[in-house]
Scaffold this motif. Structure first.
Motif, PDB file in Angstrom:
ATOM      1  N   SER A 242       0.853  -1.186   0.000  1.00  0.00           N
ATOM      2  CA  SER A 242       0.000   0.000   0.000  1.00  0.00           C
ATOM      3  C   SER A 242       0.889   1.236   0.000  1.00  0.00           C
ATOM      4  O   SER A 242       2.048   1.193   0.420  1.00  0.00           O
ATOM      5  CB  SER A 242      -0.941   0.012   1.202  1.00  0.00           C
ATOM      6  N   TRP A 247       0.292  -1.919   4.612  1.00  0.00           N
ATOM      7  CA  TRP A 247      -0.211  -3.214   4.158  1.00  0.00           C
ATOM      8  C   TRP A 247       0.662  -3.802   3.052  1.00  0.00           C
ATOM      9  O   TRP A 247       1.227  -3.082   2.230  1.00  0.00           O
ATOM     10  CB  TRP A 247      -1.638  -3.088   3.634  1.00  0.00           C
ATOM     11  N   ALA A 249      -0.090  -6.789   0.232  1.00  0.00           N
ATOM     12  CA  ALA A 249      -1.130  -7.682  -0.298  1.00  0.00           C
ATOM     13  C   ALA A 249      -0.509  -8.696  -1.244  1.00  0.00           C
ATOM     14  O   ALA A 249       0.403  -8.376  -2.010  1.00  0.00           O
ATOM     15  CB  ALA A 249      -2.202  -6.875  -1.027  1.00  0.00           C
ATOM     16  N   LEU A 259      -3.893 -10.031   3.037  1.00  0.00           N
ATOM     17  CA  LEU A 259      -3.467  -8.688   3.401  1.00  0.00           C
ATOM     18  C   LEU A 259      -2.682  -8.783   4.699  1.00  0.00           C
ATOM     19  O   LEU A 259      -3.224  -9.153   5.738  1.00  0.00           O
ATOM     20  CB  LEU A 259      -4.690  -7.786   3.564  1.00  0.00           C
ATOM     21  N   LEU A 291      -8.229  -1.816  -2.187  1.00  0.00           N
ATOM     22  CA  LEU A 291      -7.393  -2.772  -2.917  1.00  0.00           C
ATOM     23  C   LEU A 291      -8.187  -3.268  -4.114  1.00  0.00           C
ATOM     24  O   LEU A 291      -9.368  -3.605  -3.986  1.00  0.00           O
ATOM     25  CB  LEU A 291      -7.004  -3.941  -2.015  1.00  0.00           C
ATOM     26  N   VAL A 305     -10.057  -1.639   2.301  1.00  0.00           N
ATOM     27  CA  VAL A 305      -8.935  -1.778   3.227  1.00  0.00           C
ATOM     28  C   VAL A 305      -9.062  -0.788   4.373  1.00  0.00           C
ATOM     29  O   VAL A 305      -8.664  -1.059   5.504  1.00  0.00           O
ATOM     30  CB  VAL A 305      -7.603  -1.580   2.482  1.00  0.00           C
ATOM     31  N   THR A 608     -14.304  -8.244   7.213  1.00  0.00           N
ATOM     32  CA  THR A 608     -13.188  -8.760   6.462  1.00  0.00           C
ATOM     33  C   THR A 608     -12.740 -10.100   7.008  1.00  0.00           C
ATOM     34  O   THR A 608     -13.320 -10.620   7.920  1.00  0.00           O
ATOM     35  CB  THR A 608     -12.010  -7.802   6.497  1.00  0.00           C
TER      36      THR A 608
END
Length: 618
Positions: A242, A247, A249, A259, A291, A305, A608
């Motif tokens: 990110s 983050w 991913a 993540l 994302l 996210v 999530t």
């Protein structure tokens, strides 16, 4: 998951977000690039080379926006070239030609002056392949890097543009000094299989790699230190940081996106589920809040996210054994010391402390009812938490009590396997239901003696017309308030039910047992049921979101599994706790999920998923 764009005509390979965060570009198998409006959630156009329909057109394995967002580059694998477009006009500017192998990777340098491309025989581990650097404006090839005896996949520039990282099929990663046009002395790795993708952290101090050995790894640029981030259950195709560096991913052929907390690898990853095919590419929006994933299932998905903020609000020393929300959003929990604590969800401030081990809100949030150790229950108001009344009863009562949706009745289980209904206007006994006895109970109920089962839990249907009673024998009895009769008996086949929840705005009932890993959904209107298997351990708690879209399942291993109730598919998993999840609750607006275990309470601002994996520092 925020949104899924309608499937396109072809599988998706390359994917990138524009620097302003408004567009996503998705490279198709046929070589065309689909532009998607992330903000408006609609198609924004197609980019195609003039000769794309001619034989030889093939997958756009990589796509990339220029740093100013005005241009886009895409690989054309078997045409062995790169295609360049003006994004705003969608005009084709031309091709970068010169590779003699299939073109796999392409990226703009951070200053927009260079383009790097890699070409190789895909999955050939010994062909050295090609790495070319191009002038981004003239499209002229400037120089080639002398590659080792292993082909290169998708490369990445460091944030300052000084270094180039190239991942190779022999499991190694090479860093190149572009000012000197030569490789650094240190070779990173190896992975045990092809390194398919590499990405630098925003500060340039580390880079991450994805490999077909099913691992994600992190490397220090300075000293070469390697960290095992974690595993997938299949080869990993993509890895990306990110923009804020929080983050990391990764995506895999196991159809999941993971993540990871880049700054704390001890934490388990959040897992996004929903794709039904290999996920070749990922990218973050510039604000790191969204994302974007592209898959061979032909879809592009947006994942929230920004919602993944969670905090522990109670530690192990004050772990609670029950939790729920008031209608105005106050969080409640039962402390180990036998006192009932009411906390403000936003500030965490202790609002009240009541002399009882557990209490329950009325539907309008104005009352709290607690079952006392003696044959009584107490009622408090929530304006100043003063005791309104203490009601003596004929028999010992069991938790939890249950309010009817209109708040006019309170149902309470008796230890003698009966249910009493209290009128909340004066708390007098309204009527009594004794399953297993004659009178107004159904003939079916006469077969089952009250001695043969223990009542576990109960709950009113959303319309207030039915009451569900879960029993230790694995059955659920459905009681009609209008006729005061048992009207159905659901045979779940489960041993000792411990969780029961009605889906809002429906006559569907979710039930589970801590001796089983499944949740059963019984549709009383259609008279059928479906079974959801979390595969994450036996079920200790369930909760349904207020909009009936999400089912949260707490399991024995500390995991919370989130199910999409419309598609009946897992969409996320949260590795929330170290011990079994004993309680779950959604906030009234459905934006917050609270999970409770012996190691504390966590607040999840979004729905999530998380799944455990091994992580270690090598």
């Amino acid at each position: 998951e925020l949104f899924t764009f309608p499937p396109g005509p072809e599988p998706i390979f390359g994917l990138a977000c524009s620097p302003d965060g408004r567009l996503a570009a998705a490279g198709q198998q046929n070589g065309k690039v689909r532009l998607l409006d992330i903000v408006g959630r609609r198609d924004a156009g197609w980019l195609q080379a003039p000769d794309w329909e001619k034989p030889g057109s093939s997958a756009a394995y990589s796509v990339a926006f220029s740093p100013d967002g005005k241009r886009l580059i895409a690989t054309s694998v078997t045409k062995r070239r790169l295609d360049l477009w003006d994004v705003q006009s969608q005009r084709y500017e031309g091709a970068l030609v010169g590779h003699t192998n299939d073109v796999i990777g392409a990226q703009f340098s951070p200053d927009g002056q260079l383009i790097v491309s890699t070409a190789c025989e895909l999955y050939n581990r010994t062909n050295p392949g090609q790495i070319f650097l191009w002038d981004a404006h003239t499209r002229a090839r400037l120089f080639a890097l002398s590659v080792p005896a292993a082909n290169s996949w998708r490369p990445a520039f460091s944030p300052d543009g000084r270094l180039l990282a190239t991942p190779h099929s022999d499991g190694t990663i090479i860093l190149w000094d572009l000012t000197q046009r030569e490789r650094l002395k240190r070779t990173f790795g190896p992975h045990r299989d092809i390194v398919s993708c590499v990405c630098f952290s925003p500060d340039g101090k580390q880079f991450a790699t994805a490999s077909m050995d099913q691992t994600v790894r992190l490397w220090n640029v300075g000293d070469g230190q390697e960290y095992l981030v974690g595993w997938h259950n299949a080869p990993v195709d993509c890895v990306v940081f990110s923009r804020d560096g929080r983050w990391l991913a990764s995506s895999s052929r196991d159809h999941t996106v993971k993540l990871w907390e880049a700054r704390d690898l001890s934490k388990s990853p959040v897992i996004f589920r929903g794709h039904s095919g290999r996920i070749w590419s990922l990218d973050f929006s510039p604000d790191s809040q969204t994302l974007v994933s592209g898959s061979l299932d032909r879809t592009v998905r947006l994942w929230d996210v920004g919602a993944l903020q969670n905090e522990t609000i109670l530690n192990r020393d004050s772990a609670v054994l029950g939790l729920r929300f008031s209608p105005d959003g106050l969080l409640t929990g039962r402390s180990q010391g036998g006192r009932f604590l009411v906390r403000d969800l936003v500030s965490g401030r202790l609002v009240a402390e009541l002399p009882t081990s557990d209490a329950f809100f009325s539907p309008n949030g104005e009352l709290l009812v607690a079952i006392m150790a003696t044959n009584s229950f107490s009622v408090w108001n929530t304006r100043d938490f003063t005791l309104l009344t203490n009601v003596q009863t004929e028999a010992k009562l069991e938790r939890p009590p249950c309010f009817s949706p209109d708040g006019q009745l309170l149902a309470i289980r008796r230890s003698s396997n009966a249910v009493e209904f209290r009128d909340t206007s004066d708390w007098q006994l309204h009527h009594l239901w004794k399953p297993g006895e004659g009178g107004k109970n159904s003939s079916e109920d006469l077969v089952y003696s009250a001695i043969s089962y223990t009542m576990i839990g109960l709950g009113f249907s959303p319309d207030g017309e039915l009451l569900a009673l879960a029993s230790g024998d694995g059955s659920v009895r459905i009681y009609a308030l209008s006729s005061r009769r048992q009207v159905r008996r659901l045979q779940t086949g489960l041993k000792r039910l411990n969780s029961l929840a009605w889906l809002p705005h429906s006559r569907t009932l979710a039930v589970a047992s801590r001796l089983d890993s499944t949740v059963q959904l019984w549709d009383l209107a259609r008279q059928d049921h479906k079974v959801l298997n979390s595969e994450a351990g036996n079920v200790f708690a369930i909760a349904v979101s207020p909009d009936s879209k999400t089912l949260a399942v707490g399991t024995q291993d500390g995991t919370v599994v989130l199910w999409n109730l419309r598609t009946l598919r897992q969409m996320a998993t949260l590795k929330a706790h170290l011990t079994y999840v004993g309680g779950l609750a959604f906030s009234p607006d459905g934006q917050i999920l609270v999970s409770q275990a012996g190691d504390g309470v966590r607040v999840w601002r979004g729905a999530t998923a998380v799944e455990g994996s091994e992580r270690s520092k090598k």
